[in-house]
Design a protein around this motif. Structure first.
Motif, mmCIF file in Angstrom:
data_model
loop_
_atom_site.group_PDB
_atom_site.id
_atom_site.type_symbol
_atom_site.label_atom_id
_atom_site.label_comp_id
_atom_site.label_asym_id
_atom_site.label_seq_id
_atom_site.Cartn_x
_atom_site.Cartn_y
_atom_site.Cartn_z
ATOM 1 N N GLU A 126 0.826 -1.194 0.000
ATOM 2 C CA GLU A 126 0.000 0.000 0.000
ATOM 3 C C GLU A 126 0.873 1.262 0.000
ATOM 4 O OE1 GLU A 126 0.337 -1.385 4.335
ATOM 5 O OE2 GLU A 126 0.087 -2.280 2.361
ATOM 6 N N LYS A 127 0.212 2.397 -0.183
ATOM 7 C CA LYS A 127 0.934 3.665 -0.226
ATOM 8 C C LYS A 127 1.665 3.895 1.088
ATOM 9 C CE LYS A 127 0.260 8.557 -1.256
ATOM 10 N NZ LYS A 127 -0.738 9.603 -1.575
ATOM 11 N N LYS A 128 2.921 4.280 0.989
ATOM 12 C CA LYS A 128 3.719 4.472 2.200
ATOM 13 C C LYS A 128 3.490 5.863 2.773
ATOM 14 C CE LYS A 128 7.208 1.342 0.465
ATOM 15 N NZ LYS A 128 8.600 1.146 0.049
ATOM 16 N N PRO A 129 3.487 5.966 4.096
ATOM 17 C CA PRO A 129 3.251 7.274 4.710
ATOM 18 C C PRO A 129 4.449 8.198 4.544
ATOM 19 C CG PRO A 129 3.810 5.669 6.388
ATOM 20 C CD PRO A 129 3.688 4.906 5.098
ATOM 21 N N ASN A 130 4.184 9.475 4.397
ATOM 22 C CA ASN A 130 5.247 10.469 4.455
ATOM 23 C C ASN A 130 5.695 10.588 5.907
ATOM 24 O OD1 ASN A 130 4.859 11.353 1.629
ATOM 25 N ND2 ASN A 130 2.881 12.022 2.435
ATOM 26 N N ILE A 131 6.937 11.041 6.113
ATOM 27 C CA ILE A 131 7.492 11.132 7.463
ATOM 28 C C ILE A 131 8.190 12.478 7.626
ATOM 29 C CG2 ILE A 131 9.133 10.153 9.109
ATOM 30 C CD1 ILE A 131 8.719 7.450 7.537
ATOM 31 N N ILE A 132 7.867 13.168 8.704
ATOM 32 C CA ILE A 132 8.544 14.423 9.049
ATOM 33 C C ILE A 132 9.144 14.265 10.443
ATOM 34 C CG2 ILE A 132 8.248 16.883 9.540
ATOM 35 C CD1 ILE A 132 5.853 16.824 7.567
ATOM 36 N N ILE A 133 10.452 14.413 10.538
ATOM 37 C CA ILE A 133 11.135 14.436 11.837
ATOM 38 C C ILE A 133 11.543 15.880 12.098
ATOM 39 C CG2 ILE A 133 13.073 13.605 13.212
ATOM 40 C CD1 ILE A 133 13.252 11.213 11.298
ATOM 41 N N TYR A 134 10.972 16.473 13.120
ATOM 42 C CA TYR A 134 11.342 17.843 13.501
ATOM 43 C C TYR A 134 12.208 17.730 14.754
ATOM 44 C CZ TYR A 134 10.882 22.920 13.955
ATOM 45 O OH TYR A 134 11.141 24.270 14.021
ATOM 46 N N PHE A 135 13.513 17.899 14.566
ATOM 47 C CA PHE A 135 14.505 17.647 15.619
ATOM 48 C C PHE A 135 15.046 18.984 16.110
ATOM 49 C CE2 PHE A 135 18.441 14.887 16.745
ATOM 50 C CZ PHE A 135 17.833 14.419 17.887
ATOM 51 N N ALA A 136 14.563 19.443 17.267
ATOM 52 C CA ALA A 136 14.945 20.745 17.809
ATOM 53 C C ALA A 136 16.302 20.673 18.507
ATOM 54 C CB ALA A 136 13.875 21.247 18.767
ATOM 55 N N ASP A 137 16.838 21.820 18.840
ATOM 56 C CA ASP A 137 18.216 21.928 19.314
ATOM 57 C C ASP A 137 18.268 22.425 20.762
ATOM 58 O OD1 ASP A 137 20.950 21.914 19.205
ATOM 59 O OD2 ASP A 137 21.145 23.454 17.679
ATOM 60 N N ASP A 138 18.876 21.635 21.632
ATOM 61 C CA ASP A 138 19.123 22.065 23.023
ATOM 62 C C ASP A 138 17.835 22.430 23.772
ATOM 63 O OD1 ASP A 138 21.740 21.813 22.224
ATOM 64 O OD2 ASP A 138 22.272 23.922 22.455
ATOM 65 N N ILE A 139 16.863 21.541 23.771
ATOM 66 C CA ILE A 139 15.609 21.816 24.475
ATOM 67 C C ILE A 139 15.248 20.639 25.372
ATOM 68 C CG2 ILE A 139 13.165 22.351 24.262
ATOM 69 C CD1 ILE A 139 13.678 23.667 21.629
ATOM 70 N N SER A 140 15.232 20.866 26.670
ATOM 71 C CA SER A 140 14.823 19.838 27.629
ATOM 72 C C SER A 140 13.323 19.622 27.563
ATOM 73 C CB SER A 140 15.192 20.261 29.055
ATOM 74 O OG SER A 140 16.590 20.318 29.230
ATOM 75 N N ALA A 141 12.885 18.448 28.003
ATOM 76 C CA ALA A 141 11.459 18.147 28.059
ATOM 77 C C ALA A 141 10.714 19.196 28.877
ATOM 78 C CB ALA A 141 11.237 16.755 28.647
ATOM 79 N N ARG A 142 11.361 19.721 29.906
ATOM 80 C CA ARG A 142 10.654 20.642 30.815
ATOM 81 C C ARG A 142 10.259 21.956 30.141
ATOM 82 N NH1 ARG A 142 14.763 23.588 35.023
ATOM 83 N NH2 ARG A 142 15.908 24.832 33.506
ATOM 84 N N GLU A 143 10.831 22.263 28.956
ATOM 85 C CA GLU A 143 10.487 23.513 28.277
ATOM 86 C C GLU A 143 9.166 23.404 27.520
ATOM 87 O OE1 GLU A 143 12.437 25.648 29.351
ATOM 88 O OE2 GLU A 143 14.254 24.501 29.783
ATOM 89 N N PHE A 144 8.668 22.171 27.317
ATOM 90 C CA PHE A 144 7.366 21.972 26.682
ATOM 91 C C PHE A 144 6.308 21.890 27.778
ATOM 92 C CE2 PHE A 144 8.054 20.081 22.185
ATOM 93 C CZ PHE A 144 9.106 20.941 21.943
ATOM 94 N N PRO A 145 5.286 22.726 27.744
ATOM 95 C CA PRO A 145 4.317 22.747 28.841
ATOM 96 C C PRO A 145 3.588 21.430 29.070
ATOM 97 C CG PRO A 145 3.609 24.156 27.009
ATOM 98 C CD PRO A 145 5.021 23.783 26.747
ATOM 99 N N ILE A 146 3.472 20.570 28.049
ATOM 100 C CA ILE A 146 2.778 19.293 28.264
ATOM 101 C C ILE A 146 3.473 18.437 29.321
ATOM 102 C CG2 ILE A 146 1.642 19.083 26.015
ATOM 103 C CD1 ILE A 146 4.003 17.281 25.160
ATOM 104 N N TYR A 147 4.754 18.674 29.570
ATOM 105 C CA TYR A 147 5.487 17.860 30.544
ATOM 106 C C TYR A 147 5.211 18.269 31.988
ATOM 107 C CZ TYR A 147 7.774 15.125 27.009
ATOM 108 O OH TYR A 147 7.993 14.235 25.987
#
Length: 541
Positions: free
Chosen positions: A20-41
Motif C-alpha cells: 500500500e501507499k507508504k506514509p510520508n514522514i517528518i522528523i522535527y529535531f529541535a536543538d538544546d531543548i529539555s522536556a521541561r520547556e514543553f508545557p505538556i510535561y
C-alpha cells in the motif's frame, strides 16, 4: 547526488516492502531543548532568558498546536537522547550508540585515516554506513535535510537527495551575501574573535549567523548548479534577501517546495528538519548588550484557531539596529513558540496538499537546554528530551501521555519498519522499534534506556537510574515536580529488593557499550591528544 554504494544497496535490500501507499514522514529535531520547556510535561520550573531557572509563567512557552498533537497522538514521558548535540544526532541518524559510531561528545570523536592519509574525524557514513536517509531512499522515498547539520565530511553521503543548511560549515567563509559572521585572527600571538558586521571583538565562540540575515547553503538544489551552492541564487531571491530574512523560514520554504515536487512525482517523502531553534546564538541586532542568547524570533500570535505572523521589518547597519516591534523578546519560550508555529505551518501545508492523514510527524530534541542540561551527565538533566508522535492515519490506542521508556536511537528501526526496509541481521543497531508498541495493546516499549558523555555511561530502567557521575537514583515513585529531583540511592544494598534486582540487571548491560578507552575510534586508532579528559568524571584505568 552521489549514488549509494553497491555494498550498501545490497545490505538494504527491502524485506517485504508494503504494497500500500507508504506514509510520508517528518522528523522535527529541535536543538538544546529539555522536556521541561514543553508545557505538556508539566514541570514547575523552566529556563529564563538569562539561563536561570524560572517559575515565572511569562517564561514558559505556549504551544497550542503541539499540545493538540500530543493529545490526539501521544507524547512520551521519559525519552532520552545523549547529553549533547553531535552524539545525539549520530544516535538519531544511525540507530547506534557511541561504542559503534564513535561520536562520544562534542570535541571528542573517534578518528580514522582518510583517503589522503590524514588523521581526521571518522565520518558517520564510514563508521556506521546505514543511515535514516539511506533507509528511506531504498524504500523509494525522496529525502530532504533542512537546518543544522553538525556532521563532518561529505554531506551528500548521508542519504539525503537535497538539503537547505543554515549556516553551513564554518569552513564556508566565502559567503558573499551577509556579514553576520564572526571571524578569527591573531594579534600579538593572541586569538581574537571579532564581529564582521562591526569589526569589534566579541567574547563568544566562532560562528556564522543562522537566524537573521543567515548563511544558507543548498545541496543538490534543482535550481542551482553543483552539489553545494550559496543562497540566494537568483535575482529575485537576492533582491528579497536582507536583515528581515529569517533562517528557519527559509528552511521551511525549501522543505515545502520539495514536498510539492515529491507529490507531483507521486513519491513519498522523508523530511529530516534539524532546526537551530532552541540553540542560543550571537545576537547581531544587539551585539553590545546581549551577545550570545536565545535570539528573538518573528512575532507570531495564536488566535485560538490559527497563527498570524508579523512580517519582520528591521532597519540599521553596523551593529545599530531597530526591529520596529516585529521581533520577540529573546528567550527559550520565544523559540519553543516559533517551533509551535512551524509545526502549524507543516499541518496547514499537509492539509492543503491532502496529505494530513498520510503523514507521520515526530517532534523531539537532541539534548537538554543550554545552561541547564546541555553537556551535563547529572541525573537526566542532559538526556531528558521531549518526544511527540502524531500519526493520524494509523490505528492506535496510544493517545496522550505515555509512561514508557524511549531512546532517540529507536527512531531508526521504527522508520525502517514503517517504510518496509529490512536492516541486515548482521548489522548491529541499538535502537528498538516502538511501532509494535504503538500499534498494538502492548503496555511497555523497552525495559531500559542508555546514554553517554565521553566515557561516562548513563542508564535508566523503570525503577532505578544511574547517571554519568555513577550516582544511583530511585525513579520508581511519583515523578518530581521539576522532572529531575528523584531520591538519591546512597547505598544500593539498602534500597528495596526490586530496585536492587533492576540495578544488577542494568549493571550487566553496561559493559557491552564500554569501549571508550579501548576502541575510541577506527580500528587501531588512539584517542586524539587534544581531547580534554579533565571534563569527565571517569578516567582510564
Amino acid at each position: 547526488m552521489k549514488k549509494m554504494s553497491s555494498l550498501l544497496a545490497c545490505a538494504l535490500m527491502s524485506g517485504g516492502l508494503l504494497a500500500e501507499k507508504k506514509p510520508n514522514i517528518i522528523i522535527y529535531f529541535a536543538d538544546d531543548i529539555s522536556a521541561r520547556e514543553f508545557p505538556i510535561y508539566g514541570s514547575d520550573v523552566w529556563i529564563g532568558p538569562d539561563k536561570e531557572d524560572s517559575r515565572d509563567p511569562k517564561h514558559l512557552a505556549a504551544t497550542p498546536v503541539m499540545d493538540r498533537l500530543a493529545h490526539e497522538g501521544c507524547w512520551v514521558k521519559t525519552a532520552w537522547a545523549a547529553t549533547v548535540c553531535s552524539p545525539s544526532r549520530a544516535m538519531m541518524m544511525t540507530g547506534r550508540f557511541a561504542h559503534l559510531h564513535k561520536w562520544w561528545h562534542n570535541g571528542d570523536k573517534g578518528v580514522y585515516v582518510d583517503a589522503e592519509g590524514k588523521r581526521s574525524t571518522w565520518p558517520l557514513y564510514e563508521s556506521s554506513p546505514i543511515h535514516l536517509g539511506h533507509l528511506a531512499q531504498q524504500a523509494g522515498y525522496g529525502t530532504y535535510w533542512a537546518g543544522k547539520t553538525q556532521m563532518t565530511g561529505d554531506l551528500t553521503r548521508y542519504g539525503y537527495d537535497e538539503g537547505c543548511f543554515t549556516p553551513g560549515n564554518l569552513s564556508d567563509k566565502d559567503n558573499p551575501y551577509t556579514d553576520f559572521k564572526l571571524i578569527q585572527k591573531k594579534e600579538n600571538g593572541e586569538r581574537i574573535i571579532s564581529n564582521a558586521d562591526t569589526g569589534k571583538p566579541v567574547d563568544t565562540y566562532l560562528q556564522h549567523g543562522w537566524y537573521w540575515y543567515p548563511h544558507i547553503r543548498l545541496m543538490n538544489d534543482p535550481a542551482a548548479p553543483g552539489e553545494m551552492s550559496w543562497w540566494p541564487n537568483s535575482p529575485e531571491s537576492e533582491a528579497d534577501f536582507g536583515l528581515h530574512t529569517y533562517g528557519p523560514d527559509v528552511e521551511l520554504d525549501f522543505v515545502f517546495n520539495f514536498m510539492e515536487r515529491q507529490q507531483e512525482a507521486d513519491k513519498p517523502f522523508l523530511i529530516y528538519h534539524t532546526t537551530h531553534l532552541g540553540h542560543a546564538g550571537f545576537d547581531w541586532f544587539n551585539p553590545e548588550t546581549k551577545g550570545q542568547c536565545w535570539v528573538g524570533t518573528p512575532v507570531v500570535k495564536w488566535d485560538g484557531e490559527r497563527y498570524h505572523r508579523t512580517e519582520p521589518k528591521i532597519t540599521g547597519d553596523d551593529g545599530v539596529y531597530e526591529t520596529n516591534n516585529t521581533v520577540t523578546e529573546d528567550g527559550m519560550h520565544s523559540h519553543v513558540e516559533y517551533i509551535d508555529y512551524q509545526i502549524w505551518c507543516y499541518l496547514e501545508k499537509l492539509k492543503a496538499m491532502g496529505l494530513e492523514k498520510d503523514t507521520i510527524i515526530i517532534i523531539a530534541a537532541d539534548n537538554g537546554t543550554g545552561g541547564y542540561g546541555k553537556g551535563i551527565s547529572e541525573g537526566q538533566k542532559g538526556t531528558h528530551v521531549p518526544f511527540i508522535l502524531y500519526a493520524p492515519g494509523v490505528e492506535s490506542t496510544k493517545t496522550g501521555e505515555q509512561d514508557i521508556l524511549l531512546n532517540i536511537s529507536d527512531v531508526f528501526p521504527t522508520l525502517a519498519e514503517i517504510m518496509g526496509v529490512e536492516i541486515p541481521t548482521d548489522y548491529e543497531i541499538n535502537g528498538e522499534s516502538f511501532w509494535p508498541w504503538f500499534t498494538t495493546d502492548r503496555e511497555q516499549h523497552r525495559d531500559w534506556i542508555y546514554a553517554y558523555r565521553g566515557p561516562e555511561q548513563l542508564i535508566r530502567g523503570h525503577r532505578v537510574m544511574k547517571d554519568g557521575q555513577d550516582v544511583w537514583w530511585d525513579v520508581s515513585g511519583e515523578e518530581p515536580a521539576d522532572l529531575i529531583s528523584y531520591p538519591v540511592i546512597k547505598k544500593l544494598k539498602k534500597t528495596s529488593p526490586e530496585n536492587q534486582a533492576e540495578a544488577k540487571a542494568l549493571q550487566k548491560i553496561l559493559p557491552r557499550f564500554d569501549n571508550y578507552f579501548t576502541e575510541h575510534g577506527a580500528p587501531g586508532m588512539k584517542r586524539p591528544a587534544n581531547v580534554n579528559m579533565k571534563k569527565y568524571r571517569r578516567k582510564e584505568g
